[in-house]
Motif scaffolding. Structure first.
Motif, PDB file in Angstrom:
ATOM      1  N   PRO A  22      -0.753  31.048  -4.978  1.00 21.82           N
ATOM      2  CA  PRO A  22      -0.149  31.823  -3.892  1.00 21.82           C
ATOM      3  C   PRO A  22       1.166  32.492  -4.256  1.00 21.82           C
ATOM      4  CG  PRO A  22      -0.083  29.449  -3.418  1.00 21.82           C
ATOM      5  CD  PRO A  22      -0.916  29.637  -4.637  1.00 21.82           C
ATOM      6  N   ASP A  23       1.985  31.834  -5.098  1.00 20.82           N
ATOM      7  CA  ASP A  23       3.293  32.427  -5.423  1.00 20.82           C
ATOM      8  C   ASP A  23       3.158  33.729  -6.203  1.00 20.82           C
ATOM      9  OD1 ASP A  23       2.202  30.664  -7.330  1.00 20.82           O
ATOM     10  OD2 ASP A  23       4.099  30.626  -8.438  1.00 20.82           O
ATOM     11  N   LYS A  24       2.022  33.933  -6.877  1.00 22.00           N
ATOM     12  CA  LYS A  24       1.804  35.187  -7.624  1.00 22.00           C
ATOM     13  C   LYS A  24       0.647  35.975  -7.030  1.00 22.00           C
ATOM     14  CE  LYS A  24       5.037  34.648 -10.737  1.00 22.00           C
ATOM     15  NZ  LYS A  24       6.203  35.558 -10.785  1.00 22.00           N
ATOM     16  N   LEU A  25       0.409  35.783  -5.758  1.00 24.53           N
ATOM     17  CA  LEU A  25      -0.641  36.518  -5.021  1.00 24.53           C
ATOM     18  C   LEU A  25      -1.997  36.449  -5.744  1.00 24.53           C
ATOM     19  CD1 LEU A  25       1.323  39.701  -3.801  1.00 24.53           C
ATOM     20  CD2 LEU A  25       1.226  37.426  -2.803  1.00 24.53           C
ATOM     21  N   ASN A  26      -2.286  35.253  -6.281  1.00 17.75           N
ATOM     22  CA  ASN A  26      -3.559  35.019  -6.983  1.00 17.75           C
ATOM     23  C   ASN A  26      -3.782  35.983  -8.146  1.00 17.75           C
ATOM     24  OD1 ASN A  26      -4.199  32.867  -5.334  1.00 17.75           O
ATOM     25  ND2 ASN A  26      -5.370  34.112  -3.895  1.00 17.75           N
ATOM     26  N   ALA A  62      -6.830  38.735  -4.231  1.00 17.05           N
ATOM     27  CA  ALA A  62      -6.169  38.667  -5.546  1.00 17.05           C
ATOM     28  C   ALA A  62      -5.506  40.015  -5.800  1.00 17.05           C
ATOM     29  CB  ALA A  62      -7.163  38.343  -6.656  1.00 17.05           C
ATOM     30  N   ALA A  63      -4.251  39.943  -6.293  1.00 14.80           N
ATOM     31  CA  ALA A  63      -3.479  41.182  -6.494  1.00 14.80           C
ATOM     32  C   ALA A  63      -3.655  41.752  -7.895  1.00 14.80           C
ATOM     33  CB  ALA A  63      -2.002  40.931  -6.202  1.00 14.80           C
ATOM     34  N   GLY A  64      -4.756  41.403  -8.543  1.00 18.33           N
ATOM     35  CA  GLY A  64      -5.071  42.051  -9.807  1.00 18.33           C
ATOM     36  C   GLY A  64      -4.791  41.212 -11.017  1.00 18.33           C
ATOM     37  N   ALA A  65      -5.009  41.834 -12.174  1.00 20.07           N
ATOM     38  CA  ALA A  65      -4.704  41.149 -13.435  1.00 20.07           C
ATOM     39  C   ALA A  65      -3.215  40.847 -13.461  1.00 20.07           C
ATOM     40  CB  ALA A  65      -5.087  42.056 -14.596  1.00 20.07           C
ATOM     41  N   ASP A  66      -2.832  39.852 -14.264  1.00 23.22           N
ATOM     42  CA  ASP A  66      -1.440  39.419 -14.300  1.00 23.22           C
ATOM     43  C   ASP A  66      -0.611  40.410 -15.115  1.00 23.22           C
ATOM     44  OD1 ASP A  66       1.018  38.137 -14.840  1.00 23.22           O
ATOM     45  OD2 ASP A  66       0.075  36.223 -14.351  1.00 23.22           O
ATOM     46  N   ILE A  67       0.225  41.172 -14.422  1.00 24.05           N
ATOM     47  CA  ILE A  67       0.995  42.237 -15.084  1.00 24.05           C
ATOM     48  C   ILE A  67       1.986  41.636 -16.081  1.00 24.05           C
ATOM     49  CG2 ILE A  67       2.575  44.185 -14.701  1.00 24.05           C
ATOM     50  CD1 ILE A  67       1.213  44.488 -11.899  1.00 24.05           C
ATOM     51  N   GLU A  68       2.498  40.462 -15.750  1.00 21.76           N
ATOM     52  CA  GLU A  68       3.442  39.803 -16.653  1.00 21.76           C
ATOM     53  C   GLU A  68       2.782  39.493 -18.003  1.00 21.76           C
ATOM     54  OE1 GLU A  68       5.618  36.984 -14.159  1.00 21.76           O
ATOM     55  OE2 GLU A  68       6.288  36.074 -16.042  1.00 21.76           O
TER      56      GLU A  68
HETATM   57  N1  COA Z   1       0.584  40.352 -11.662  1.00 19.98           N
HETATM   58  C1  COA Z   1       1.610  39.495 -11.763  1.00 19.98           C
HETATM   59  N2  COA Z   1       2.381  39.136 -10.715  1.00 19.98           N
HETATM   60  C2  COA Z   1       2.093  39.683  -9.525  1.00 19.98           C
HETATM   61  C3  COA Z   1       1.041  40.595  -9.337  1.00 19.98           C
HETATM   62  C4  COA Z   1       0.256  40.925 -10.484  1.00 19.98           C
HETATM   63  N3  COA Z   1      -0.794  41.747 -10.417  1.00 19.98           N
HETATM   64  N4  COA Z   1       1.001  40.957  -8.042  1.00 19.98           N
HETATM   65  C5  COA Z   1       1.993  40.299  -7.439  1.00 19.98           C
HETATM   66  N5  COA Z   1       2.665  39.536  -8.315  1.00 19.98           N
HETATM   67  C6  COA Z   1       3.810  38.675  -8.093  1.00 19.98           C
HETATM   68  C7  COA Z   1       5.084  39.471  -7.914  1.00 19.98           C
HETATM   69  O1  COA Z   1       5.680  39.793  -9.159  1.00 19.98           O
HETATM   70  C8  COA Z   1       5.912  38.493  -7.119  1.00 19.98           C
HETATM   71  O2  COA Z   1       6.401  37.491  -8.002  1.00 19.98           O
HETATM   72  P1  COA Z   1       7.947  36.985  -7.859  1.00 19.98           P
HETATM   73  O3  COA Z   1       8.037  36.417  -6.463  1.00 19.98           O
HETATM   74  O4  COA Z   1       8.053  35.939  -8.923  1.00 19.98           O
HETATM   75  O5  COA Z   1       8.803  38.182  -8.045  1.00 19.98           O
HETATM   76  C9  COA Z   1       4.899  37.823  -6.220  1.00 19.98           C
HETATM   77  O6  COA Z   1       3.642  37.994  -6.854  1.00 19.98           O
HETATM   78  C10 COA Z   1       4.831  38.446  -4.837  1.00 19.98           C
HETATM   79  O7  COA Z   1       4.579  39.838  -5.000  1.00 19.98           O
HETATM   80  P2  COA Z   1       5.388  40.988  -4.218  1.00 19.98           P
HETATM   81  O8  COA Z   1       5.192  42.275  -4.956  1.00 19.98           O
HETATM   82  O9  COA Z   1       6.775  40.542  -3.997  1.00 19.98           O
HETATM   83  O10 COA Z   1       4.600  41.000  -2.826  1.00 19.98           O
HETATM   84  P3  COA Z   1       4.503  42.195  -1.782  1.00 19.98           P
HETATM   85  O11 COA Z   1       3.859  41.582  -0.587  1.00 19.98           O
HETATM   86  O12 COA Z   1       5.813  42.905  -1.631  1.00 19.98           O
HETATM   87  O13 COA Z   1       3.485  43.262  -2.422  1.00 19.98           O
HETATM   88  C11 COA Z   1       1.460  43.942  -3.546  1.00 19.98           C
HETATM   89  C12 COA Z   1       2.138  42.940  -2.602  1.00 19.98           C
HETATM   90  C13 COA Z   1       0.037  43.460  -3.831  1.00 19.98           C
HETATM   91  C14 COA Z   1       1.423  45.326  -2.890  1.00 19.98           C
HETATM   92  C15 COA Z   1       2.262  44.015  -4.856  1.00 19.98           C
HETATM   93  O14 COA Z   1       2.499  42.686  -5.314  1.00 19.98           O
HETATM   94  C16 COA Z   1       1.561  44.743  -5.972  1.00 19.98           C
HETATM   95  O15 COA Z   1       1.505  45.968  -5.941  1.00 19.98           O
HETATM   96  N6  COA Z   1       1.070  44.020  -6.970  1.00 19.98           N
HETATM   97  C17 COA Z   1       0.475  44.612  -8.152  1.00 19.98           C
HETATM   98  C18 COA Z   1      -0.929  45.147  -7.854  1.00 19.98           C
HETATM   99  C19 COA Z   1      -1.502  45.794  -9.084  1.00 19.98           C
HETATM  100  O16 COA Z   1      -0.998  46.765  -9.599  1.00 19.98           O
HETATM  101  N7  COA Z   1      -2.608  45.229  -9.586  1.00 19.98           N
HETATM  102  C20 COA Z   1      -3.293  45.741 -10.719  1.00 19.98           C
HETATM  103  C21 COA Z   1      -2.805  45.085 -11.953  1.00 19.98           C
HETATM  104  S1  COA Z   1      -3.575  45.758 -13.405  1.00 19.98           S
END
Ligand code: COA
Length: 257
Positions: A22-26, A62-68
């Motif tokens: 949950p902390d990394k939006l799955n 799930a918010a996608g692949a892990d960008i980190e």
């Molecule tokens: N990879 C790694 N970490 C992610 C992530 C991802 N795809 N999506 C979210 N997170 C992390 C954030 O870095 C944040 O971590 P932190 O609290 O340690 O800083 C946490 O999850 C919460 O995300 P946050 O962006 O603060 O939530 P939000 O509600 O403001 O926004 C989204 C939600 C989904 C709109 C936004 O997180 C987002 O755009 N994520 C990336 C989506 C994406 O591009 N996916 C494709 C990847 S190839």
């Protein structure tokens, strides 16, 4: 329990894999994908389970692949992450897969839902392939499955803009099966799973294979798969049971043989 990346719940013949980061939006890190593939394979060989649900939380699928994990990677380092193998393992699951989606299904999250056979969504679900905003493109089927599901024009718009569509729009585009209020989406997915679990499992597997091949093959080749599977089912006990039960005006008892 809460530290595990995925949690498995079994209820009658339905197995549910809950994404649990949950902390990394799955976000689908290599470890998360590995845990997910393990869980799905475990349920796939479980004789008590007939249908599998993949669910996130009500806030996020799930918010996608892990960008980190990807930010500083070279092409070779990306390859070495081994994520393709986890996706291939998920693709080889034989039992019907239902995605129960609420909140964000972005990037790999959208591709994970697309990898499932059926998608039940809450009214708050959002689907997007936002990779273009990061300077990349979808890498787990987004450009292919989305195109086959909703057509090239709508898929092109999603892939080139990276903008999200709502559950209602996804429903109108035939991307998902159902849209229900957020408090109902998981129950709705489970009800759908239970309904399929009541059907004869071998026929379900054969039907699923035929439909899936139909998406990939030419019509002629797909018709061949359908014909082969249709005939093979006449060699199952469940076919005799299903037809006899109908003729004897009683409910069938399917054994999966
Ligand atoms: N990879 C790694 N970490 C992610 C992530 C991802 N795809 N999506 C979210 N997170 C992390 C954030 O870095 C944040 O971590 P932190 O609290 O340690 O800083 C946490 O999850 C919460 O995300 P946050 O962006 O603060 O939530 P939000 O509600 O403001 O926004 C989204 C939600 C989904 C709109 C936004 O997180 C987002 O755009 N994520 C990336 C989506 C994406 O591009 N996916 C494709 C990847 S190839």
């Amino acid at each position: 329990m809460t530290e595990e990346l995925v949690l498995i719940e079994k209820e009658n013949a339905v197995g549910t894999v809950h994404l649990n980061r949950p902390d990394k939006l799955n976000a689908l890190s290599p470890a998360m994908l590995s845990a997910l593939a393990d869980a799905l394979e475990q349920l796939d060989v479980d004789k008590d389970i007939r249908v599998i649900i993949i669910a996130g939380s009500s806030n996020v699928f799930a918010a996608g692949a892990d960008i980190e994990a990807m930010a500083k990677a070279s092409p070779l380092e990306m390859k070495a992450l081994g994520t393709r193998d986890y996706w291939l393992r998920m693709r080889r699951i034989d039992k019907p897969l239902i995605a129960a989606v609420s909140g964000y299904a972005f990037g790999g999250g959208c591709e994970l839902a697309l990898q499932c056979d059926l998608i039940v969504a809450s009214e708050t679900a959002q689907f997007a392939q936002p990779e273009i905003k990061l300077g990349i493109i979808p890498g787990a089927g987004g450009t292919q499955r989305l195109t086959k599901a909703i057509g090239p024009y709508r898929a092109m718009e999603m892939v080139l803009t990276g903008e999200a569509i709502s559950a209602q729009e996804a429903y109108q585009h035939n991307l998902i099966n159902r849209v229900v209020p957020v408090e109902r989406y998981l129950d709705e997915a489970k009800e759908l799973a239970r309904l399929i679990a009541e059907r004869p499992p071998v026929a379900v597997r054969m039907a699923r294979e035929a439909v899936r091949r139909g998406v990939e093959y030419t019509l002629t080749d797909g018709m061949e798969v359908e014909r082969r599977n249709f005939l093979l089912l006449f060699d199952t006990d469940d076919q005799a049971e299903g037809m006899n039960a109908f003729l004897e005006k009683r409910p069938p008892e399917f054994k999966g043989e």
